[in-house]
Design a protein around this motif. Sequence first.
Motif, PDB file in Angstrom:
ATOM      1  N   LEU A  19      -0.796   4.018  23.785  1.00  0.00           N
ATOM      2  CA  LEU A  19       0.598   4.211  24.191  1.00  0.00           C
ATOM      3  C   LEU A  19       1.582   3.680  23.148  1.00  0.00           C
ATOM      4  N   ASP A  20       1.070   3.362  21.953  1.00  0.00           N
ATOM      5  CA  ASP A  20       1.902   2.799  20.896  1.00  0.00           C
ATOM      6  C   ASP A  20       2.035   3.774  19.741  1.00  0.00           C
ATOM      7  N   GLY A  21       3.141   3.651  19.018  1.00  0.00           N
ATOM      8  CA  GLY A  21       3.322   4.482  17.839  1.00  0.00           C
ATOM      9  C   GLY A  21       4.272   3.851  16.857  1.00  0.00           C
ATOM     10  N   GLN A  22       4.241   4.340  15.617  1.00  0.00           N
ATOM     11  CA  GLN A  22       5.152   3.846  14.595  1.00  0.00           C
ATOM     12  C   GLN A  22       5.445   4.938  13.582  1.00  0.00           C
ATOM     13  N   VAL A  23       6.635   4.826  12.981  1.00  0.00           N
ATOM     14  CA  VAL A  23       7.096   5.809  11.999  1.00  0.00           C
ATOM     15  C   VAL A  23       7.839   5.076  10.900  1.00  0.00           C
ATOM     16  N   ALA A  24       7.690   5.548   9.661  1.00  0.00           N
ATOM     17  CA  ALA A  24       8.447   5.006   8.531  1.00  0.00           C
ATOM     18  C   ALA A  24       8.592   6.087   7.471  1.00  0.00           C
ATOM     19  N   VAL A  25       9.593   5.930   6.614  1.00  0.00           N
ATOM     20  CA  VAL A  25       9.722   6.785   5.438  1.00  0.00           C
ATOM     21  C   VAL A  25       9.293   5.954   4.235  1.00  0.00           C
ATOM     22  N   LEU A  26       8.142   6.309   3.677  1.00  0.00           N
ATOM     23  CA  LEU A  26       7.563   5.571   2.564  1.00  0.00           C
ATOM     24  C   LEU A  26       7.765   6.326   1.250  1.00  0.00           C
ATOM     25  N   CYS A  27       7.602   5.613   0.156  1.00  0.00           N
ATOM     26  CA  CYS A  27       7.649   6.185  -1.194  1.00  0.00           C
ATOM     27  C   CYS A  27       9.022   6.757  -1.563  1.00  0.00           C
ATOM     28  N   LYS A  28      10.019   6.456  -0.769  1.00  0.00           N
ATOM     29  CA  LYS A  28      11.397   6.863  -1.063  1.00  0.00           C
ATOM     30  C   LYS A  28      12.178   5.660  -1.582  1.00  0.00           C
ATOM     31  N   GLY A  29      11.861   4.497  -1.040  1.00  0.00           N
ATOM     32  CA  GLY A  29      12.430   3.243  -1.502  1.00  0.00           C
ATOM     33  C   GLY A  29      11.360   2.434  -2.204  1.00  0.00           C
ATOM     34  N   HIS A  30      11.230   1.165  -1.824  1.00  0.00           N
ATOM     35  CA  HIS A  30      10.254   0.298  -2.494  1.00  0.00           C
ATOM     36  C   HIS A  30       8.928   0.179  -1.743  1.00  0.00           C
ATOM     37  N   THR A  31       8.866   0.675  -0.507  1.00  0.00           N
ATOM     38  CA  THR A  31       7.649   0.507   0.282  1.00  0.00           C
ATOM     39  C   THR A  31       6.732   1.719   0.201  1.00  0.00           C
ATOM     40  N   THR A  32       5.430   1.450   0.265  1.00  0.00           N
ATOM     41  CA  THR A  32       4.410   2.489   0.321  1.00  0.00           C
ATOM     42  C   THR A  32       3.461   2.138   1.465  1.00  0.00           C
ATOM     43  N   TYR A  33       2.437   2.961   1.646  1.00  0.00           N
ATOM     44  CA  TYR A  33       1.450   2.650   2.682  1.00  0.00           C
ATOM     45  C   TYR A  33       0.730   1.345   2.359  1.00  0.00           C
ATOM     46  N   ARG A  34       0.613   1.048   1.073  1.00  0.00           N
ATOM     47  CA  ARG A  34      -0.024  -0.198   0.660  1.00  0.00           C
ATOM     48  C   ARG A  34       0.851  -1.408   0.985  1.00  0.00           C
ATOM     49  N   SER A  35       2.134  -1.192   1.207  1.00  0.00           N
ATOM     50  CA  SER A  35       2.996  -2.281   1.666  1.00  0.00           C
ATOM     51  C   SER A  35       2.650  -2.665   3.097  1.00  0.00           C
ATOM     52  N   LEU A  36       2.261  -1.667   3.892  1.00  0.00           N
ATOM     53  CA  LEU A  36       1.869  -1.916   5.282  1.00  0.00           C
ATOM     54  C   LEU A  36       0.468  -2.514   5.362  1.00  0.00           C
ATOM     55  N   LEU A  37      -0.452  -1.936   4.582  1.00  0.00           N
ATOM     56  CA  LEU A  37      -1.863  -2.358   4.606  1.00  0.00           C
ATOM     57  C   LEU A  37      -2.324  -2.542   3.156  1.00  0.00           C
ATOM     58  N   PRO A  38      -2.017  -3.681   2.559  1.00  0.00           N
ATOM     59  CA  PRO A  38      -2.289  -3.876   1.124  1.00  0.00           C
ATOM     60  C   PRO A  38      -3.760  -3.969   0.750  1.00  0.00           C
ATOM     61  N   ASP A  39      -4.602  -4.417   1.664  1.00  0.00           N
ATOM     62  CA  ASP A  39      -6.021  -4.577   1.344  1.00  0.00           C
ATOM     63  C   ASP A  39      -6.779  -3.328   1.796  1.00  0.00           C
ATOM     64  N   GLU A  40      -6.939  -2.385   0.875  1.00  0.00           N
ATOM     65  CA  GLU A  40      -7.566  -1.112   1.231  1.00  0.00           C
ATOM     66  C   GLU A  40      -9.010  -1.304   1.688  1.00  0.00           C
ATOM     67  N   GLU A  41      -9.762  -2.128   1.005  1.00  0.00           N
ATOM     68  CA  GLU A  41     -11.168  -2.330   1.359  1.00  0.00           C
ATOM     69  C   GLU A  41     -11.311  -2.896   2.766  1.00  0.00           C
ATOM     70  N   ALA A  42     -10.486  -3.877   3.092  1.00  0.00           N
ATOM     71  CA  ALA A  42     -10.539  -4.468   4.432  1.00  0.00           C
ATOM     72  C   ALA A  42     -10.098  -3.471   5.493  1.00  0.00           C
ATOM     73  N   THR A  43      -9.094  -2.687   5.170  1.00  0.00           N
ATOM     74  CA  THR A  43      -8.596  -1.694   6.122  1.00  0.00           C
ATOM     75  C   THR A  43      -9.662  -0.645   6.423  1.00  0.00           C
ATOM     76  N   LEU A  44     -10.317  -0.155   5.383  1.00  0.00           N
ATOM     77  CA  LEU A  44     -11.330   0.887   5.567  1.00  0.00           C
ATOM     78  C   LEU A  44     -12.571   0.373   6.280  1.00  0.00           C
ATOM     79  N   SER A  45     -12.781  -0.938   6.258  1.00  0.00           N
ATOM     80  CA  SER A  45     -13.949  -1.510   6.927  1.00  0.00           C
ATOM     81  C   SER A  45     -13.681  -1.834   8.394  1.00  0.00           C
TER      82      SER A  45
END
Length: 232
Positions: free
Chosen positions: A152-178
Amino acid sequence: MELTNRYNRQMMLPEISKEGQKKIRTAKVLLVGVGGLGSPIATYLVGAGIGRIGIIDDDVVDITNLHRQVLYTEKEAGLPKVECAKRRLQALNSEVEIDAYPYRLTKENAHELISRYDIVVDGMDNFITRYIVSDECKLQGKPYVYGAIRGLDGQVAVLCKGHTTYRSLLPDEEATLSMPHPGKAVLGTTPAVVGSVEACQVLMLAAEFGEPLIDKLWTVDLSTMMSYVIEM
């Protein structure tokens, strides 16, 4: 550019007007995933008269998804989503150019695909593809309208237009994928709400009105109707 009267109601809005509608009609959007999120995103962008939309998905229609993937019908079970989606969307608005890609977006094809469009919008359900899209959008200087849901939760953002990217939300790719899969439990209206917000963000970027969620994260809990905008 001739604008048909089908867009009159939104052109009445001072934020859009004829000038904004002309910008919408020339915008090119790539939608990655046409499932639960992609169904409302595609429907409302095509309805709004976006000039060109690319839809990419390698999946088929499944009866267990129809409570939220409302682009499709029972009779289409087992058929490729992008083919069914294109037929439905073209029937909604024949003025929109629709490109259908019946495969996954990968590191190998991301650069070429994204280079064809102005904006990329998220109908995805996995971390790997989001990292690929975000990295490529950052490289090409194109906005990535991110959206995600769970239950029942959701989120939205506009990334790569300013200074934030998806890696700003989840910087540790290896940990995220695991991390374990968050599960498939979801109310059908959750992607309807979140996908509609994503479509609105695309239109705001295309027509250049309002205050898009650039470097901001909008979150909503539909069980309480509480929502927040967080500066990133």
